[in-house]
Design a protein around this motif. Structure first.
Motif, PDB file in Angstrom:
ATOM      1  N   VAL A 128      -0.506   9.764   1.714  1.00  0.00           N
ATOM      2  CA  VAL A 128      -1.679  10.187   2.495  1.00  0.00           C
ATOM      3  C   VAL A 128      -1.213  10.666   3.867  1.00  0.00           C
ATOM      4  O   VAL A 128      -1.648  11.719   4.352  1.00  0.00           O
ATOM      5  CB  VAL A 128      -2.702   9.027   2.644  1.00  0.00           C
ATOM      6  N   SER A 175       0.970   3.964  -1.601  1.00  0.00           N
ATOM      7  CA  SER A 175       0.355   5.296  -1.658  1.00  0.00           C
ATOM      8  C   SER A 175      -0.104   5.774  -0.287  1.00  0.00           C
ATOM      9  O   SER A 175      -0.382   6.966  -0.099  1.00  0.00           O
ATOM     10  CB  SER A 175      -0.816   5.305  -2.641  1.00  0.00           C
ATOM     11  N   ASP A 194      -9.602  12.966   8.997  1.00  0.00           N
ATOM     12  CA  ASP A 194      -9.309  12.953   7.559  1.00  0.00           C
ATOM     13  C   ASP A 194      -8.205  11.946   7.229  1.00  0.00           C
ATOM     14  O   ASP A 194      -8.259  11.272   6.202  1.00  0.00           O
ATOM     15  CB  ASP A 194      -8.903  14.350   7.072  1.00  0.00           C
ATOM     16  N   SER A 249      -7.875   4.655   4.816  1.00  0.00           N
ATOM     17  CA  SER A 249      -8.736   3.491   4.589  1.00  0.00           C
ATOM     18  C   SER A 249      -8.908   3.193   3.099  1.00  0.00           C
ATOM     19  O   SER A 249      -9.163   2.061   2.725  1.00  0.00           O
ATOM     20  CB  SER A 249     -10.089   3.673   5.271  1.00  0.00           C
ATOM     21  N   LYS A 250      -8.720   4.218   2.237  1.00  0.00           N
ATOM     22  CA  LYS A 250      -8.863   3.973   0.796  1.00  0.00           C
ATOM     23  C   LYS A 250      -7.776   3.057   0.256  1.00  0.00           C
ATOM     24  O   LYS A 250      -8.085   1.963  -0.219  1.00  0.00           O
ATOM     25  CB  LYS A 250      -8.914   5.296   0.026  1.00  0.00           C
ATOM     26  N   PRO A 251      -6.479   3.447   0.329  1.00  0.00           N
ATOM     27  CA  PRO A 251      -5.459   2.570  -0.274  1.00  0.00           C
ATOM     28  C   PRO A 251      -5.254   1.253   0.485  1.00  0.00           C
ATOM     29  O   PRO A 251      -4.821   0.273  -0.094  1.00  0.00           O
ATOM     30  CB  PRO A 251      -4.190   3.413  -0.262  1.00  0.00           C
ATOM     31  N   THR A 252      -5.568   1.223   1.784  1.00  0.00           N
ATOM     32  CA  THR A 252      -5.276   0.030   2.589  1.00  0.00           C
ATOM     33  C   THR A 252      -6.512  -0.812   2.868  1.00  0.00           C
ATOM     34  O   THR A 252      -6.400  -1.888   3.456  1.00  0.00           O
ATOM     35  CB  THR A 252      -4.680   0.434   3.955  1.00  0.00           C
ATOM     36  N   SER A 253      -7.681  -0.341   2.489  1.00  0.00           N
ATOM     37  CA  SER A 253      -8.958  -0.989   2.841  1.00  0.00           C
ATOM     38  C   SER A 253      -9.041  -1.258   4.343  1.00  0.00           C
ATOM     39  O   SER A 253      -9.574  -2.261   4.788  1.00  0.00           O
ATOM     40  CB  SER A 253      -9.134  -2.295   2.067  1.00  0.00           C
ATOM     41  N   LYS A 313      -9.781   8.459   7.232  1.00  0.00           N
ATOM     42  CA  LYS A 313     -10.531   8.253   5.988  1.00  0.00           C
ATOM     43  C   LYS A 313      -9.573   8.077   4.818  1.00  0.00           C
ATOM     44  O   LYS A 313      -9.762   7.197   3.977  1.00  0.00           O
ATOM     45  CB  LYS A 313     -11.443   9.459   5.707  1.00  0.00           C
ATOM     46  N   GLY A 314      -8.544   8.926   4.776  1.00  0.00           N
ATOM     47  CA  GLY A 314      -7.576   8.871   3.685  1.00  0.00           C
ATOM     48  C   GLY A 314      -6.814   7.556   3.638  1.00  0.00           C
ATOM     49  O   GLY A 314      -6.565   7.015   2.565  1.00  0.00           O
ATOM     50  N   TYR A 343       0.853  -1.192   0.000  1.00  0.00           N
ATOM     51  CA  TYR A 343       0.000   0.000   0.000  1.00  0.00           C
ATOM     52  C   TYR A 343       0.889   1.243   0.000  1.00  0.00           C
ATOM     53  O   TYR A 343       0.791   2.089   0.873  1.00  0.00           O
ATOM     54  CB  TYR A 343      -0.915   0.043   1.233  1.00  0.00           C
TER      55      TYR A 343
END
Length: 137
Positions: free
Chosen positions: A63, A59, A94, A100-104, A97-98, A57
């Protein structure tokens, strides 16, 4: 740490700074700086966290840099990044939330010194640890 223009503007208002155009600037600077430092210190509070995530992950690191001041980054023997970062309280949600996107949601985070912070897997001999330099603007 970097102080955003908007924080300085808010600090000016909070500190009730008035610039007297009749007085020389030099005679006003010390008083203004003292008031600003007091006011800005309210905005500069950061909590230090350790965040650990799989290097696949990649990216996630950008973040983290977006929301906090990275103090150290290590890649451990298990191919995980372990990042020590200072995060202002206003950025924490933030950041979550940020990330959680690339790492699920597949990451660990805890405050430095909490006894629960994620630990790096023991580095193999000869592995280099990358230390980030602190930005002083």
């Amino acid at each position: 740490s970097v102080v955003a223009r908007e924080q300085v503007e808010i600090a000016f208002k909070d500190a009730k700074i008035k610039i007297d155009s009749e007085k020389p600037a030099r005679s006003q600077i010390d008083d203004i700086l003292e008031k600003l430092q007091t006011s800005l210190s309210l905005y500069r509070m950061e909590t230090d966290y350790v965040i650990r995530f799989n290097s696949k992950y990649g990216s996630a690191l950008s973040v983290i840099k977006k929301y906090g001041q990275v103090k150290a980054t290590t890649k451990d023997a298990a191919d995980f990044f372990v990042v020590e970062v200072g995060i202002p309280p206003a950025n924490y949600d933030d950041l979550m939330k940020g990330l959680s996107k690339p790492t699920s949601g597949d990451f660990e985070i805890d405050t430095v010194g909490s006894k629960n912070e994620p630990k790096a897997a023991k580095p193999e001999k000869g592995k280099k640890i990358v230390k980030e330099s602190k930005d002083h603007h």
